[in-house]
Every structure is written in C-alpha cells, then in structure tokens.
Design a protein around this motif. Structure first.
Motif, mmCIF file in Angstrom:
data_model
loop_
_atom_site.group_PDB
_atom_site.id
_atom_site.type_symbol
_atom_site.label_atom_id
_atom_site.label_comp_id
_atom_site.label_asym_id
_atom_site.label_seq_id
_atom_site.Cartn_x
_atom_site.Cartn_y
_atom_site.Cartn_z
ATOM 1 N N LYS A 155 0.807 -1.272 0.000
ATOM 2 C CA LYS A 155 0.121 -0.010 -0.147
ATOM 3 C C LYS A 155 0.715 1.219 0.115
ATOM 4 O O LYS A 155 0.494 2.223 -0.492
ATOM 5 C CB LYS A 155 -0.834 0.095 1.292
ATOM 6 N N TYR A 170 -9.351 3.457 -2.302
ATOM 7 C CA TYR A 170 -9.696 1.810 -1.825
ATOM 8 C C TYR A 170 -11.165 1.739 -1.476
ATOM 9 O O TYR A 170 -11.688 2.568 -0.887
ATOM 10 C CB TYR A 170 -8.830 1.260 -0.758
ATOM 11 N N THR A 222 -10.808 -6.171 -0.729
ATOM 12 C CA THR A 222 -11.058 -4.681 -1.139
ATOM 13 C C THR A 222 -10.376 -4.346 -2.471
ATOM 14 O O THR A 222 -9.854 -5.319 -3.314
ATOM 15 C CB THR A 222 -10.375 -3.675 -0.254
ATOM 16 N N SER A 223 -10.878 -3.275 -3.131
ATOM 17 C CA SER A 223 -10.269 -2.824 -4.527
ATOM 18 C C SER A 223 -9.647 -1.888 -4.514
ATOM 19 O O SER A 223 -9.885 -0.902 -3.564
ATOM 20 C CB SER A 223 -11.517 -2.903 -5.566
ATOM 21 N N VAL A 224 -8.764 -1.549 -5.388
ATOM 22 C CA VAL A 224 -7.980 -0.362 -5.527
ATOM 23 C C VAL A 224 -8.345 0.418 -6.737
ATOM 24 O O VAL A 224 -8.185 -0.299 -7.872
ATOM 25 C CB VAL A 224 -6.373 -0.444 -4.854
ATOM 26 N N SER A 261 -8.821 -5.787 -7.942
ATOM 27 C CA SER A 261 -9.267 -6.342 -6.621
ATOM 28 C C SER A 261 -8.294 -7.127 -5.961
ATOM 29 O O SER A 261 -7.519 -7.790 -6.637
ATOM 30 C CB SER A 261 -10.603 -6.997 -6.747
ATOM 31 N N ASP A 295 -6.404 -4.356 1.699
ATOM 32 C CA ASP A 295 -5.941 -3.347 0.979
ATOM 33 C C ASP A 295 -4.454 -3.559 0.414
ATOM 34 O O ASP A 295 -4.291 -3.316 -0.682
ATOM 35 C CB ASP A 295 -5.838 -2.000 2.081
ATOM 36 N N ALA A 345 -3.305 -3.774 -3.594
ATOM 37 C CA ALA A 345 -2.169 -2.893 -3.914
ATOM 38 C C ALA A 345 -0.981 -3.794 -4.564
ATOM 39 O O ALA A 345 -0.409 -3.465 -5.430
ATOM 40 C CB ALA A 345 -1.538 -2.082 -2.808
#
Length: 344
Positions: free
Chosen positions: A269, A286, A302-304, A316, A327, A331
């Motif tokens: 991240k 995020y 989670t998706s970024v 994702s 996260d 990442a």
C-alpha cells in the motif's frame, strides 16, 4: 404544502419565522399560481459561494488561491448540490407541474442508489448527469434561510453546513482526477491540442473547449469555474468514444492473469502510494468489495483504483481477515499489473 415545509425544516434543523420563504424555495416555475424559487435561487447561488469561500479561506490558511477556487467550485457544483438534495431526500418535497422533471430526477436518484458506495463523495460526476433543479432546490433553501436570519452569513453557515456535508477537501480533489487536468493530459498523450476559451453573457459564463482548433464542447453556468469543469466533462465524455480504449475507464484485471493467488508484496500500500506520487497521479482509492462473516471470523475483499491520464485502473485483491491486509493484497496485485502492463 405545510407537511413539506415541516419535513424540510426537520431535515435542515431550522424552524422558519417566515414559512412562506421555504414554500417559495420549494416551488418550481411550472407550478400554477405560485411564486417560484427563481429569485431565491439567484441569491442562493451567490450566498453559498461566499459561505464556502469564507470556510475555505479560514480552513486552508496557506493554500494557493487557484486551489481554493477549485475547492469552491467542487463544493458548489451542480453535481455536489444535487447529491446533497438526494442524500437528504429534498427532491420529495418540491412542487412542480412538469412530467419531464420527474423522469430526470428519478433517473438520477436511481443512478446514485445503484452506485457501489452511494454515500461516497463524488466530486466531478457519476454515470447520470445531475438535474439542475436539484441543485436549485439546495440553493433556494439556503437563500430562504439567509433571508429568514436577517442576512446573517455566519448563522446561515451554521444552519446549512450539515446539508452540504461532506465538504470536499484537498485530499478529495487529489483522489478524484480533475476533469480539466485529465482533458489536457489525455489530449497531450494522444497528440491533440486543447484550448478552453471563456465568454460571458448578461447572466451566464460560458466555457468552450477547442480540440485541434475545432469547437468540441461547451457549457455555461453562473460561475466561470463550474462552466469550465462542466465543459471539460462533456469533452472527456466525447473523447471516450473517439480515442483508443486506454483513454477511457478500464477494469484493470486483464494484465494480471499470470499472478498466482498467494502473491503478496510487503508494504504494498505504501509502495503504491509512492508510485502514484512519482508519476504525479492522484492517490489510490480503496473500496470494500466484500464484508462477510461473524465478528470473530471476518472476511474482507477490497479493490483499489488509480486515475491515470489514460483512464481509471481498478484491481481487486484476495480475501483477508482484516481490511488493512485486504488493502495490501489489492495494492500488491495493482503493482504487479502495472509492471506487467509497462506502466512502471
């Protein structure tokens, strides 16, 4: 009408001394034999701009006036005010006699409700254009309050601020690409020259976008900054259908086919944040895609998203027991995909 006035008073947390002002603020010009909100909307447009300007001036004591102008425009844009109207249900209480308004408002309300995180802050626009009437209602209510408190700007801000929350911040602007900036970057990347010219009539400011010397898009507003933003958004929408797919929004999972399920980068991240800083891209955003399980056995995915001059890239991650780890997984996949697709 009395019930609508009571409902809106409850929403904004203020009881009017002169309730006729609020009735007028909720009345469209199509409604027969009634005074419409047009004069109040005229006043509200100006007073909200001044109230936001005062707030930003005090909140950001060392920020350049150019950025303050962008912040003000984002906080009083048609999109921002229309979403405030929908968030608080104000669209349920205005009087009108035009069927087409119902269709436009319903389409926008439904589009906002369908968004993955409909309470998230959207600075520059969603999938459906915000109807101006929704922004007009917020401006008119603000003006009605302003008049009812004897033109006391500070009291107005105390009363109306909750309606405008969340206030767009500098961090929000960095996380969501600014349409004018994106327009110039995309055109430069594709070898096109872009210019934005401004004009003004008696009541409106007009922004016209020229691409390679040809008029490409235009928009008008009471404020120059908002006209410029709206014209850039129209131009970007047109460019999406003219330029290669890399210039539009893409789901960024096509380059990650070779990554196995256990792939992980330590402190991914932070590393992704550094990559975006080096590239002068906005900060990664995020979002929680999955939140399941008991409090003892939670499961998160989670998706970024990253906004680049070529479009918005999304990836994702894998399922994890903590949001922080989810996260980092997202990442990690994003960094690997960026590497495989030659972005870094």
């Amino acid at each position: 009408m009395e019930s609508s006035v009571d409902a809106v008073e409850n929403i904004i947390g203020y009881t009017f001394k002169n309730k006729k002002l609020l009735e007028q603020a909720l009345t469209h010009s199509s409604y027969p034999e009634s005074v419409s909100y047009e004069r109040l909307e005229f006043l509200g447009d100006a007073v909200l701009g001044l109230a936001i300007s005062n707030h930003l001036f005090l909140a950001y004591t060392s920020v350049h006036p150019g950025k303050l102008s962008l912040l003000r425009a984002a906080n009083v844009s048609t999109e921002k005010l229309a979403r405030a109207a929908v968030r608080h249900g104000l669209h349920r209480y205005f009087r009108h006699n035009t069927i087409s308004l119902v269709d436009k408002v319903t389409e926008f309300v439904d589009a906002v409700a369908r968004e993955k995180n409909h309470r998230a802050l959207v600075v520059y626009g969603g999938l459906v254009k915000a109807p101006k009437i929704l922004a007009d209602i917020v401006e008119s209510i603000a003006a009605a309050v302003y008049v009812d408190v004897d033109f006391d700007l500070q009291r107005l801000w105390v009363i109306i601020r909750g309606l405008l929350e969340p206030i767009v911040t500098l961090d929000d602007l960095e996380q969501q690409p600014q349409p004018v900036t994106m327009l110039f970057e995309i055109c430069q990347k594709n070898g096109k020259k872009v210019d934005i010219k401004h004009g003004r009539s008696a009541t409106k400011s007009t922004a016209s976008v020229y691409v390679d010397g040809q008029l490409f898009a235009s928009a008008s507003s009471d404020q120059k900054d908002i006209a410029r933003l709206d014209a850039a958004k129209v131009a970007l929408h047109k460019l999406e259908h003219m330029l290669p797919a890399t210039a539009s929004t893409v789901m960024f999972d096509c380059c990650a086919g070779g990554i196995d399920d256990t792939f992980e980068i330590e402190a991914a991240k932070q590393k992704l944040y550094a990559i975006c800083g080096t590239k002068k891209w906005p900060k990664p955003v995020y979002s929680i895609e999955k939140d399941e399980g008991t409090p003892q056995e939670k499961k998160f995915v989670t998706s970024v998203q990253i906004a680049t001059p070529g479009g918005i890239l999304q990836m994702s991650g894998d399922e994890r027991s903590r949001v922080k780890d989810a996260d980092n997984s997202a990442a990690s996949f994003m960094i690997r995909a960026l590497q495989e697709c030659k972005y870094v």
